[in-house]
Write a protein that holds these residues in place. Sequence first.
Motif, mmCIF file in Angstrom:
data_model
loop_
_atom_site.group_PDB
_atom_site.id
_atom_site.type_symbol
_atom_site.label_atom_id
_atom_site.label_comp_id
_atom_site.label_asym_id
_atom_site.label_seq_id
_atom_site.Cartn_x
_atom_site.Cartn_y
_atom_site.Cartn_z
ATOM 1 N N PHE A 166 18.478 28.689 -32.675
ATOM 2 C CA PHE A 166 17.551 29.646 -33.280
ATOM 3 C C PHE A 166 16.941 30.518 -32.191
ATOM 4 C CE2 PHE A 166 18.015 26.305 -36.298
ATOM 5 C CZ PHE A 166 17.967 26.929 -37.527
ATOM 6 N N PHE A 167 16.778 31.781 -32.517
ATOM 7 C CA PHE A 167 16.256 32.825 -31.640
ATOM 8 C C PHE A 167 14.855 33.164 -32.146
ATOM 9 C CE2 PHE A 167 15.713 37.440 -31.557
ATOM 10 C CZ PHE A 167 16.269 37.901 -30.389
ATOM 11 N N HIS A 168 13.874 33.154 -31.249
ATOM 12 C CA HIS A 168 12.478 33.418 -31.630
ATOM 13 C C HIS A 168 11.990 34.660 -30.895
ATOM 14 C CE1 HIS A 168 12.032 29.408 -33.500
ATOM 15 N NE2 HIS A 168 12.913 29.066 -32.584
ATOM 16 N N GLU A 192 -1.310 39.687 -29.677
ATOM 17 C CA GLU A 192 -2.051 39.675 -28.420
ATOM 18 C C GLU A 192 -1.463 38.721 -27.384
ATOM 19 O OE1 GLU A 192 -4.904 41.541 -27.765
ATOM 20 O OE2 GLU A 192 -4.504 42.587 -29.640
ATOM 21 N N GLN A 193 -0.862 37.604 -27.846
ATOM 22 C CA GLN A 193 -0.468 36.561 -26.901
ATOM 23 C C GLN A 193 1.009 36.193 -27.043
ATOM 24 O OE1 GLN A 193 -3.019 33.260 -27.698
ATOM 25 N NE2 GLN A 193 -4.847 34.298 -26.975
ATOM 26 N N ASN A 194 1.530 35.654 -25.968
ATOM 27 C CA ASN A 194 2.880 35.077 -25.946
ATOM 28 C C ASN A 194 3.972 36.037 -26.403
ATOM 29 O OD1 ASN A 194 1.754 32.603 -25.089
ATOM 30 N ND2 ASN A 194 1.304 32.078 -27.211
ATOM 31 N N LEU A 195 3.863 37.306 -26.065
ATOM 32 C CA LEU A 195 4.922 38.250 -26.406
ATOM 33 C C LEU A 195 6.201 37.868 -25.681
ATOM 34 C CD1 LEU A 195 3.087 41.693 -26.277
ATOM 35 C CD2 LEU A 195 3.808 40.428 -28.294
ATOM 36 N N THR A 196 7.325 37.956 -26.386
ATOM 37 C CA THR A 196 8.625 37.726 -25.756
ATOM 38 C C THR A 196 9.476 38.988 -25.769
ATOM 39 O OG1 THR A 196 9.627 36.945 -27.807
ATOM 40 C CG2 THR A 196 8.595 35.283 -26.364
ATOM 41 N N ALA A 197 8.977 40.031 -26.419
ATOM 42 C CA ALA A 197 9.649 41.332 -26.439
ATOM 43 C C ALA A 197 8.580 42.414 -26.300
ATOM 44 C CB ALA A 197 10.431 41.524 -27.735
ATOM 45 N N VAL A 198 8.830 43.365 -25.424
ATOM 46 C CA VAL A 198 7.870 44.445 -25.204
ATOM 47 C C VAL A 198 8.544 45.796 -25.359
ATOM 48 C CG1 VAL A 198 6.330 43.109 -23.730
ATOM 49 C CG2 VAL A 198 8.205 44.376 -22.701
ATOM 50 N N SER A 234 13.070 48.107 -26.847
ATOM 51 C CA SER A 234 12.313 46.934 -26.403
ATOM 52 C C SER A 234 13.159 46.074 -25.473
ATOM 53 C CB SER A 234 11.889 46.076 -27.601
ATOM 54 O OG SER A 234 10.942 46.758 -28.384
ATOM 55 N N ILE A 235 12.490 45.456 -24.519
ATOM 56 C CA ILE A 235 13.108 44.487 -23.613
ATOM 57 C C ILE A 235 12.658 43.108 -24.076
ATOM 58 C CG2 ILE A 235 13.202 43.638 -21.231
ATOM 59 C CD1 ILE A 235 14.529 46.356 -21.562
ATOM 60 N N MET A 236 13.582 42.134 -24.064
ATOM 61 C CA MET A 236 13.238 40.809 -24.574
ATOM 62 C C MET A 236 13.609 39.711 -23.598
ATOM 63 S SD MET A 236 16.222 40.152 -27.309
ATOM 64 C CE MET A 236 17.859 40.741 -26.940
ATOM 65 N N ASP A 237 12.863 38.637 -23.725
ATOM 66 C CA ASP A 237 13.156 37.370 -23.058
ATOM 67 C C ASP A 237 12.708 36.293 -24.046
ATOM 68 O OD1 ASP A 237 13.580 35.198 -21.443
ATOM 69 O OD2 ASP A 237 12.155 35.781 -19.889
ATOM 70 N N GLN A 255 18.028 37.258 -23.179
ATOM 71 C CA GLN A 255 17.439 38.279 -22.314
ATOM 72 C C GLN A 255 18.250 39.559 -22.431
ATOM 73 O OE1 GLN A 255 17.641 36.180 -18.570
ATOM 74 N NE2 GLN A 255 15.593 35.315 -18.862
ATOM 75 N N GLY A 256 17.554 40.663 -22.659
ATOM 76 C CA GLY A 256 18.239 41.936 -22.764
ATOM 77 C C GLY A 256 17.369 42.976 -23.423
ATOM 78 N N LEU A 257 18.003 43.815 -24.228
ATOM 79 C CA LEU A 257 17.260 44.874 -24.888
ATOM 80 C C LEU A 257 17.798 45.121 -26.276
ATOM 81 C CD1 LEU A 257 18.915 47.836 -24.969
ATOM 82 C CD2 LEU A 257 18.551 47.635 -22.536
ATOM 83 N N TYR A 258 16.938 45.673 -27.106
ATOM 84 C CA TYR A 258 17.382 46.205 -28.379
ATOM 85 C C TYR A 258 16.739 47.553 -28.586
ATOM 86 C CZ TYR A 258 13.274 43.519 -30.134
ATOM 87 O OH TYR A 258 12.041 42.962 -30.340
ATOM 88 N N ALA A 259 17.539 48.456 -29.132
ATOM 89 C CA ALA A 259 17.099 49.824 -29.377
ATOM 90 C C ALA A 259 17.360 50.143 -30.842
ATOM 91 C CB ALA A 259 17.863 50.795 -28.481
ATOM 92 N N PHE A 260 16.338 50.627 -31.513
ATOM 93 C CA PHE A 260 16.502 51.031 -32.908
ATOM 94 C C PHE A 260 17.297 52.333 -32.919
ATOM 95 C CE2 PHE A 260 13.185 47.958 -33.091
ATOM 96 C CZ PHE A 260 13.363 47.323 -34.307
#
Length: 174
Positions: A32-34, A40-46, A65-68, A86-91
């Motif tokens: 599973f991918f979260h 405010e807290q524990n962001l895994t994608a910015v 967005s960049i994710m981890d 780890q990587g990125l997603y673009a709409f």
Amino acid sequence: MAHCSNEGIKEVEEWFQKLPNAKEKVTKLHFFFHDRFAGEQNLTAVRVARASVTDTSATQFGLVSIMDDPLTEGFEPTSKEIGRAQGLYAFSGRDEMSMLMAMNLVFTTGDFNGSTLTILARNPAGPPYRELPIIGGSGVFRLARGVALAQMHEFNLVTTGYAIVEYDVVVIHY
């Protein structure tokens, strides 16, 4: 966490010399991918970029967005972590919500510790299942190819900013 090979060029060249006699393996993975993309807290994608039209777009067109993100054995975010996405997603869909996904599945435990799988895919938001091609890998998954089937279980854009995606992966490697 080990995220790279301990092998140097000599060991890699020896591995490739043995390749003509190697048998292909098929490995099936389930996890599973979260993705926590708001709050405010524990962001895994910015969010790292947005187009001038993104804020008025129903599909978030132009948002990058960049994710981890953690990969876990079970649905619950507290279940055992087996790796990171780890990587990125673009709409990238102007008229329908879809993303360009470029990510490495980085395994951090067990038999696949230090190995990666690479996904480069279009990920549409509509279908219940999304088929994402695996275009490569490293470590145990050197020369990998295969497919990841993704099924969205939770996606809350407004209140929690959280998504949980179930992955069933079939990968061919040596």
